[in-house]
Design a protein around this motif. Structure first.
Motif, PDB file in Angstrom:
ATOM      1  N   ARG A 329      26.221 -25.631  41.828  1.00 31.07           N
ATOM      2  CA  ARG A 329      27.150 -25.704  41.742  1.00 31.07           C
ATOM      3  C   ARG A 329      28.311 -24.126  41.464  1.00 31.07           C
ATOM      4  NH1 ARG A 329      30.911 -29.040  37.936  1.00 31.07           N
ATOM      5  NH2 ARG A 329      32.402 -26.932  38.264  1.00 31.07           N
ATOM      6  N   ALA A 330      27.204 -23.096  40.766  1.00 29.13           N
ATOM      7  CA  ALA A 330      27.261 -21.718  39.968  1.00 29.13           C
ATOM      8  C   ALA A 330      26.500 -20.775  40.254  1.00 29.13           C
ATOM      9  CB  ALA A 330      27.030 -21.932  38.670  1.00 29.13           C
ATOM     10  N   GLU A 331      25.131 -21.378  40.864  1.00 27.41           N
ATOM     11  CA  GLU A 331      23.922 -20.402  41.784  1.00 27.41           C
ATOM     12  C   GLU A 331      24.382 -19.924  43.159  1.00 27.41           C
ATOM     13  OE1 GLU A 331      20.820 -21.659  40.557  1.00 27.41           O
ATOM     14  OE2 GLU A 331      20.716 -21.864  38.065  1.00 27.41           O
ATOM     15  N   MET A 332      24.631 -20.797  44.157  1.00 31.53           N
ATOM     16  CA  MET A 332      25.258 -21.385  45.301  1.00 31.53           C
ATOM     17  C   MET A 332      25.493 -20.175  45.795  1.00 31.53           C
ATOM     18  SD  MET A 332      25.628 -24.164  48.136  1.00 31.53           S
ATOM     19  CE  MET A 332      24.239 -25.095  48.100  1.00 31.53           C
ATOM     20  N   LEU A 333      26.691 -20.041  45.768  1.00 34.33           N
ATOM     21  CA  LEU A 333      27.699 -18.675  46.619  1.00 34.33           C
ATOM     22  C   LEU A 333      28.380 -18.028  44.834  1.00 34.33           C
ATOM     23  CD1 LEU A 333      29.682 -21.204  48.495  1.00 34.33           C
ATOM     24  CD2 LEU A 333      27.963 -19.864  48.777  1.00 34.33           C
ATOM     25  N   LYS A 334      28.929 -16.986  44.857  1.00 34.80           N
ATOM     26  CA  LYS A 334      28.952 -15.607  44.644  1.00 34.80           C
ATOM     27  C   LYS A 334      30.239 -16.734  43.417  1.00 34.80           C
ATOM     28  CE  LYS A 334      30.389 -12.304  47.481  1.00 34.80           C
ATOM     29  NZ  LYS A 334      30.516 -11.157  47.442  1.00 34.80           N
ATOM     30  N   ILE A 335      31.248 -17.555  44.323  1.00 34.67           N
ATOM     31  CA  ILE A 335      32.302 -18.394  43.680  1.00 34.67           C
ATOM     32  C   ILE A 335      31.560 -19.597  42.995  1.00 34.67           C
ATOM     33  CG2 ILE A 335      33.840 -17.204  44.858  1.00 34.67           C
ATOM     34  CD1 ILE A 335      34.471 -19.206  46.700  1.00 34.67           C
ATOM     35  N   PRO A 336      32.200 -20.075  41.924  1.00 34.16           N
ATOM     36  CA  PRO A 336      31.840 -21.781  41.211  1.00 34.16           C
ATOM     37  C   PRO A 336      31.975 -22.447  42.580  1.00 34.16           C
ATOM     38  CG  PRO A 336      33.262 -20.524  40.657  1.00 34.16           C
ATOM     39  CD  PRO A 336      32.642 -19.725  40.974  1.00 34.16           C
ATOM     40  N   LEU A 337      31.348 -23.423  42.923  1.00 33.52           N
ATOM     41  CA  LEU A 337      31.699 -24.558  43.206  1.00 33.52           C
ATOM     42  C   LEU A 337      32.299 -25.448  43.176  1.00 33.52           C
ATOM     43  CD1 LEU A 337      29.355 -24.937  46.105  1.00 33.52           C
ATOM     44  CD2 LEU A 337      31.410 -24.277  46.845  1.00 33.52           C
ATOM     45  N   LEU A 338      33.349 -26.567  43.096  1.00 34.18           N
ATOM     46  CA  LEU A 338      33.993 -27.632  42.137  1.00 34.18           C
ATOM     47  C   LEU A 338      32.502 -28.862  43.236  1.00 34.18           C
ATOM     48  CD1 LEU A 338      37.549 -27.508  43.471  1.00 34.18           C
ATOM     49  CD2 LEU A 338      36.468 -27.697  40.965  1.00 34.18           C
ATOM     50  N   THR A 365      36.606 -24.261  54.927  1.00 34.88           N
ATOM     51  CA  THR A 365      35.562 -23.583  55.020  1.00 34.88           C
ATOM     52  C   THR A 365      34.516 -22.663  53.665  1.00 34.88           C
ATOM     53  OG1 THR A 365      37.538 -22.322  55.849  1.00 34.88           O
ATOM     54  CG2 THR A 365      35.665 -20.915  55.129  1.00 34.88           C
ATOM     55  N   ILE A 366      34.813 -22.687  52.394  1.00 35.14           N
ATOM     56  CA  ILE A 366      34.178 -22.848  51.753  1.00 35.14           C
ATOM     57  C   ILE A 366      32.541 -24.152  51.941  1.00 35.14           C
ATOM     58  CG2 ILE A 366      33.111 -22.776  49.079  1.00 35.14           C
ATOM     59  CD1 ILE A 366      36.164 -22.043  48.742  1.00 35.14           C
ATOM     60  N   GLN A 367      32.947 -25.297  52.111  1.00 33.87           N
ATOM     61  CA  GLN A 367      31.512 -26.134  52.106  1.00 33.87           C
ATOM     62  C   GLN A 367      31.051 -25.663  53.554  1.00 33.87           C
ATOM     63  OE1 GLN A 367      32.347 -30.625  51.559  1.00 33.87           O
ATOM     64  NE2 GLN A 367      35.028 -29.376  50.987  1.00 33.87           N
ATOM     65  N   GLY A 368      31.271 -25.100  54.543  1.00 36.80           N
ATOM     66  CA  GLY A 368      31.246 -24.848  55.755  1.00 36.80           C
ATOM     67  C   GLY A 368      29.906 -23.284  55.286  1.00 36.80           C
ATOM     68  N   ILE A 369      30.317 -22.549  54.881  1.00 32.45           N
ATOM     69  CA  ILE A 369      29.171 -21.936  54.162  1.00 32.45           C
ATOM     70  C   ILE A 369      28.430 -21.737  53.404  1.00 32.45           C
ATOM     71  CG2 ILE A 369      29.696 -19.133  53.017  1.00 32.45           C
ATOM     72  CD1 ILE A 369      32.914 -19.022  54.156  1.00 32.45           C
ATOM     73  N   GLY A 370      28.464 -23.136  52.736  1.00 33.48           N
ATOM     74  CA  GLY A 370      27.777 -23.127  51.535  1.00 33.48           C
ATOM     75  C   GLY A 370      26.328 -23.757  52.140  1.00 33.48           C
ATOM     76  N   THR A 371      27.133 -24.721  53.140  1.00 32.18           N
ATOM     77  CA  THR A 371      26.343 -25.398  53.434  1.00 32.18           C
ATOM     78  C   THR A 371      25.112 -24.549  54.916  1.00 32.18           C
ATOM     79  OG1 THR A 371      27.117 -27.733  54.203  1.00 32.18           O
ATOM     80  CG2 THR A 371      25.864 -26.988  55.635  1.00 32.18           C
ATOM     81  N   ALA A 372      25.905 -23.162  55.494  1.00 36.82           N
ATOM     82  CA  ALA A 372      24.608 -22.698  55.826  1.00 36.82           C
ATOM     83  C   ALA A 372      23.129 -21.673  55.102  1.00 36.82           C
ATOM     84  CB  ALA A 372      25.546 -21.223  56.460  1.00 36.82           C
ATOM     85  N   GLU A 373      24.545 -21.293  53.841  1.00 38.17           N
ATOM     86  CA  GLU A 373      23.452 -20.389  52.613  1.00 38.17           C
ATOM     87  C   GLU A 373      22.263 -21.856  52.082  1.00 38.17           C
ATOM     88  OE1 GLU A 373      22.811 -18.092  50.501  1.00 38.17           O
ATOM     89  OE2 GLU A 373      24.079 -17.720  51.917  1.00 38.17           O
ATOM     90  N   PHE A 374      22.720 -23.487  52.210  1.00 40.73           N
ATOM     91  CA  PHE A 374      22.152 -24.136  51.958  1.00 40.73           C
ATOM     92  C   PHE A 374      20.671 -24.157  52.702  1.00 40.73           C
ATOM     93  CE2 PHE A 374      19.965 -28.559  51.739  1.00 40.73           C
ATOM     94  CZ  PHE A 374      19.439 -28.808  49.574  1.00 40.73           C
ATOM     95  N   LEU A 375      20.822 -24.273  53.832  1.00 41.10           N
ATOM     96  CA  LEU A 375      19.761 -24.376  54.993  1.00 41.10           C
ATOM     97  C   LEU A 375      19.272 -22.997  55.193  1.00 41.10           C
ATOM     98  CD1 LEU A 375      21.830 -26.241  57.266  1.00 41.10           C
ATOM     99  CD2 LEU A 375      20.347 -27.285  55.766  1.00 41.10           C
ATOM    100  N   ALA A 376      19.415 -22.068  55.005  1.00 41.76           N
ATOM    101  CA  ALA A 376      19.205 -20.684  54.777  1.00 41.76           C
ATOM    102  C   ALA A 376      17.884 -20.414  53.476  1.00 41.76           C
ATOM    103  CB  ALA A 376      19.683 -19.593  54.482  1.00 41.76           C
ATOM    104  N   ASN A 377      18.255 -21.383  53.001  1.00 45.02           N
ATOM    105  CA  ASN A 377      17.435 -21.146  51.618  1.00 45.02           C
ATOM    106  C   ASN A 377      16.357 -22.077  52.059  1.00 45.02           C
ATOM    107  OD1 ASN A 377      18.417 -19.451  50.244  1.00 45.02           O
ATOM    108  ND2 ASN A 377      20.284 -20.824  49.059  1.00 45.02           N
TER     109      ASN A 377
END
Length: 910
Positions: A329-338, A365-377
């Motif tokens: 929640r706090a580590e994946m993106l630069k902003i915290p996720l709900l 939109t944030i969830q779309g970016i987060g999905t891309a980041e998760f799959l990149a990792n």
């Protein structure tokens, strides 16, 4: 200027229409020279062409007009004619280019693709028994018959790998479209062969028109004895077997197999293969024994997809068990996720291909970016294509920079420049839907790991060109973001699911047969088996409503403000409503009827705002404007109020601006005329300037914009679609909003706007029934009567006309109404009519004695039109006037007034 002629046909003299109707893709390519195929394919979607406005076809002239390439320049004109000196030779000309060009390519592409719309092909036959009414056996028989007919009538070229035997591989090319597919012919029965076309992949029939076409040619070429000999398999192979609704992975084996090989394959021989890890071990053993296994393309895709999903599933399931406490929640993106946002990311990544259908404003939109980041990792993806509306491209780039450290390429500029922009090294590439149509060749050259569709409802029409091109894009992962996956019809949802998983809901003929209820003419009456539909969607579709996350959103209140119309508004509305009623009573509607109906319906909606919108006379009459002036005064008495105001019409925004300027309220305005580059500046000013109190906009601002500075939303008029209303409100009531949001909906009483309220509610019920996992609704019946009429009117505003109103339903409604004290009501109505007639006649006589000048004819006509809207003809042919009273006390007032009127001039006591 470029000109060219075609080769001569061996037949007699043809008209231009006849010549163009027979034109094939290969002939058109030859006509344009060596670059013909490329020019036609690349130009197919480069321009938005409206046949009615941009194309002329008459006599011996075809003319296509394309927009000017520079501001103020001349439009590009392509003409195609028959040469006078040579029989059946086509002559083309472009007023801009000296050689064969993309403009001429666009003209021939249009002719090849739109022969029916241009009148170059026969219209489809009369409707058959609706597919929804067929049983399983008849359903399959029709689907096979349709493909068999296309196999016979469509022109295809077939190239064989081994011409000495029937059971071999073939390349089949459609001569009209130029597309080629691989056919592996292994027998005559459905399921024995394979084709690489999309229809074979999804139709669950085990065959397609390409397989049938090859079989037809093979039967003519080879003797029956050769066809009776079964295909002798020489190698092991993995393929997909299509058995009705199910698609299974199976191993094909030769007749002669070594004992060592049999020991390895026996547990999976002639059985569906479900354990892929076990399969991989057995394939490794076979390789050690020197036996390779051929894997068909569709089988290879399925294996890779399932293995990847299994690898991701353990990680995503761990996240979903406790998203609130997970460190990502706090580590994946630069902003915290709900918590629910991290849960959505885990769902999308675990599914691999998914639809995220959260309500507007919940952070898709944030969830779309987060999905891309998760799959990149976790899956090492490197290339992501984001397809969104043009107005949201810059916002996507800003959100990516705000949320993560990935680089972004925004696609823009001319066609020559855009081709290179897709071949970038950036993680994210952002383009809009229109660019996909024009740049499909460049996009297909890239290997996209993840494709994200924003506002995925843009592909809701599963038969449109945009939808088909988007769904042809290939990627390992896919994510569709939409707050409105189901806008008007269940068909909308089906189309979006096809992009994500084209086998999930089966072919269209099965889906509609299972879920739609129709009458004998094919008119949709309702939807069924929604529980089964929800179960099928559960693995790929996630939807959270504002109610489900209400603890994380501020309060929202909705005030429906009913405003009586002015007399002038009511008269104009009644006149147009009378036209609508007269047309919709007709059993069959002509094209002119549809145009008149569309215009009158539009007039009814506009006059509910102001008479100025209808007659262009300024100043006009509008009770909404007067109410808005008071509303502004009340709202801005409170400190910190910021308002988003929506209206469908720019003229209404012009009228609203006047009191705002008079009161000195600061505002910005966004409508379709505002260039894309200026929109971000308007949003920034409204969000950050305390003196800017209002954001005036048409529906151009209803999607994609983040306007959390606003705490008030005013809908001056109602949209046709409930999704648009929610989109408007979600500009303010969304994640990041810290204040309660107050929503006003202005509705003019006694107009079509009141009926819209019920229509919007009915559509929302269907959306919930299909999407809500907790719903227990299994069937939705579309309402009859006024609701049915409303549905028809919506179709006439842009969709395909449906069947006429069911007369039996109409008769039942009338019978039910008449059943209530019919005799008594008739007597009262008759006596009341005589009483009113006598009273008004008497009143007319009194007025005529006092005023010798007759009333203005225009006033009489307006009043007559208004009263006519309330008049019906009863069974005996007599006119009946119906009026609605505000409450029961009005009866007393009416009786008193009529008594006094009739008592004038009468002796006392009479």
């Amino acid at each position: 200027m470029a000109t060219q002629a075609s080769s001569t046909l061996p037949s007699g003299r043809l008209s231009l229409r006849d010549r163009l109707s027979r034109l094939t893709f290969l002939e058109a390519c030859k006509l344009l020279g060596p670059e013909g195929k490329t020019l036609i394919q690349q130009s197919a979607n480069q321009w938005e062409i409206t046949i009615a406005d941009d194309v002329f076809l008459g006599g011996d002239l075809f003319r296509l007009k394309l927009p000017a390439e520079t501001k103020g320049g001349r439009p590009v004109v392509v003409t195609i004619t028959l040469m006078a000196e040579a029989r059946n030779r086509l002559h083309w000309n472009c007023n801009r280019c000296r050689t064969a060009c993309e403009h001429v390519g666009a003209a021939f592409s249009l002719i090849l693709e739109e022969k029916l719309a241009l009148g170059l092909a026969a219209a489809p036959p009369e409707p058959r028994t609706p597919v929804e009414s067929l049983g399983e056996e008849a359903l399959i028989a029709r689907a096979l018959a349709d493909r068999a007919e296309r196999a016979k009538t469509e022109k295809m070229t077939v190239q064989s790998v081994d011409s000495t035997q029937p059971w071999t591989d073939y390349t089949v090319t459609n001569r009209l479209s130029g597309k080629s597919y691989r056919v592996a012919l292994r027998g005559t029965e459905p399921g024995a062969s394979f084709c690489s076309c999309p229809d074979f992949r999804t139709n669950t029939l085990g065959t397609c028109k390409h397989v049938m076409h090859v079989l037809n040619k093979v039967r003519r070429r080879f003797k029956a004895e050769a066809l009776r000999k079964p295909y002798r398999r020489k190698h092991l192979a993995l393929h997909l077997r299509y058995d009705g609704d199910e698609v299974t992975l199976r191993l094909l084996t030769p007749e002669q197999v070594d004992e060592a090989i049999i020991k390895v394959i026996e547990p999976i021989r002639d059985k569906p293969i479900t354990d892929l890890h076990d399969l991989m071990k057995r394939l490794a053993k076979l390789q050690k024994l020197g036996r390779d296994v051929a894997i068909y393309p569709d089988a290879e895709e399925l294996i890779q997809q399932r293995l990847l999903q299994e690898r991701l599933r353990s990680k995503t399931e761990e996240i979903r068990t406790n998203p609130a406490g997970h460190p990502l929640r706090a580590e994946m993106l630069k902003i915290p996720l709900l918590p629910y946002q991290l849960d959505g990311i885990a769902f999308a990544a675990g599914a691999g291909r998914a639809i995220l259908a959260d309500d507007m404003g919940l952070g898709k939109t944030i969830q779309g970016i987060g999905t891309a980041e998760f799959l990149a990792n976790e899956a090492e993806i490197k290339k992501v294509l984001i397809v969104c509306p043009a107005s949201l491209k810059s916002q996507w780039r800003s959100e990516i920079h705000r949320c993560c450290y990935r680089d972004v390429q925004l696609v823009g500029g001319g066609a020559a420049v855009r081709g290179e922009q897709y071949q970038n090294d950036c993680f994210f590439t952002i383009c809009n839907y229109e660019q996909v149509l024009r740049d499909i060749i460049h996009i297909e050259r890239m290997n996209w790991d993840l494709i994200i569709l924003d506002e995925g409802q843009r592909i809701k029409n599963y038969e449109s060109k945009t939808s088909n091109v988007i769904k042809s894009l290939r990627s390992r992962f896919a994510l569709a973001l939409t707050g409105t996956p189901l806008e008007n019809r269940l068909d909308d949802l089906y189309s979006i699911v096809q992009f994500i998983d084209d086998r999930r809901l089966g072919p269209g003929f099965r889906f509609f047969n299972k879920h739609r209820m129709v009458d004998e003419k094919g008119k949709v009456l309702g939807y069924r088996n929604l529980g089964e539909l929800r179960e099928r969607l559960k693995p790929i579709l996630l939807r959270r409503t504002r109610d489900s996350v209400k603890l994380e959103l501020p309060q929202r209140t909705m005030d429906i403000v009913r405003i009586p119309p002015s007399d002038e508004q009511a008269v104009i509305h009644a006149g147009h409503l009378q036209i609508i009623a007269a047309i919709t009573r007709k059993k069959f509607l002509s094209e002119m009827d549809l145009l008149r109906l569309q215009k009158s319906l539009l007039m009814c909606r506009m006059v509910a705002d102001s008479t100025t919108l209808v007659n262009k006379e300024d100043p006009g009459h509008s009770t909404k404007l007067a109410h808005l002036d008071d509303l502004f005064e009340r709202v801005f008495e409170e400190e910190g109020r910021k308002v988003i105001l929506f209206s469908e019409w720019t003229t209404m925004l012009d009228l609203i601006e006047r009191p705002l300027k008079k009161r000195g309220h600061g505002f910005v305005r966004l409508d379709g005329s505002v260039p894309q580059k200026q929109r971000a500046e308007l949003v920034h000013r409204f969000q950050n300037d305390p003196t800017c109190q209002l954001f005036l906009t048409t529906n151009a601002g209803s999607t994609g914009l983040n306007l959390q500075a606003a705490n008030t939303v005013i809908n001056v008029d109602l949209p046709w679609n409930p999704a648009v209303l929610e989109q408007r409100i979600a500009r303010a009531h969304r994640m990041g909003q810290l204040q309660p949001v107050q929503v006003f909906v202005l509705v003019t009483e006694g107009t079509i706007e009141e009926n819209l309220l019920a229509t919007l509610a009915a559509k929302k019920d269907l959306a919930l029934a299909a999407l809500d996992v907790e719903s227990e609704v299994d069937r939705v019946d579309l309402a009859s009567g006024l609701q049915e009429l409303k549905s028809r009117l919506e179709v006439l505003l842009g969709a395909r006309p449906e069947a006429p109103v069911d007369e039996t339903v109409k008769q039942k409604e009338e019978a039910a109404t008449q059943a209530l004290s019919m005799a008594h009501r008739e007597r009262v109505a008759s006596a009341g009519g005589e009483l009113l007639g006598a009273a008004f006649k008497f009143l007319g006589e009194l007025v005529s004695q006092q005023e010798s000048t007759p009333p203005p004819e225009a006033l009489v006509a307006n009043l007559r039109a208004g009263l006519s809207a309330c008049v019906e003809t009863d069974a005996s042919g007599k006119p009946r006037l119906s009026v609605t009273l505000p409450d029961t006390s009005s009866l007393d007032g009416l009786a008193q007034a009529l008594a006094k009127l009739l008592a004038i001039g009468q002796p006392a006591g009479v």
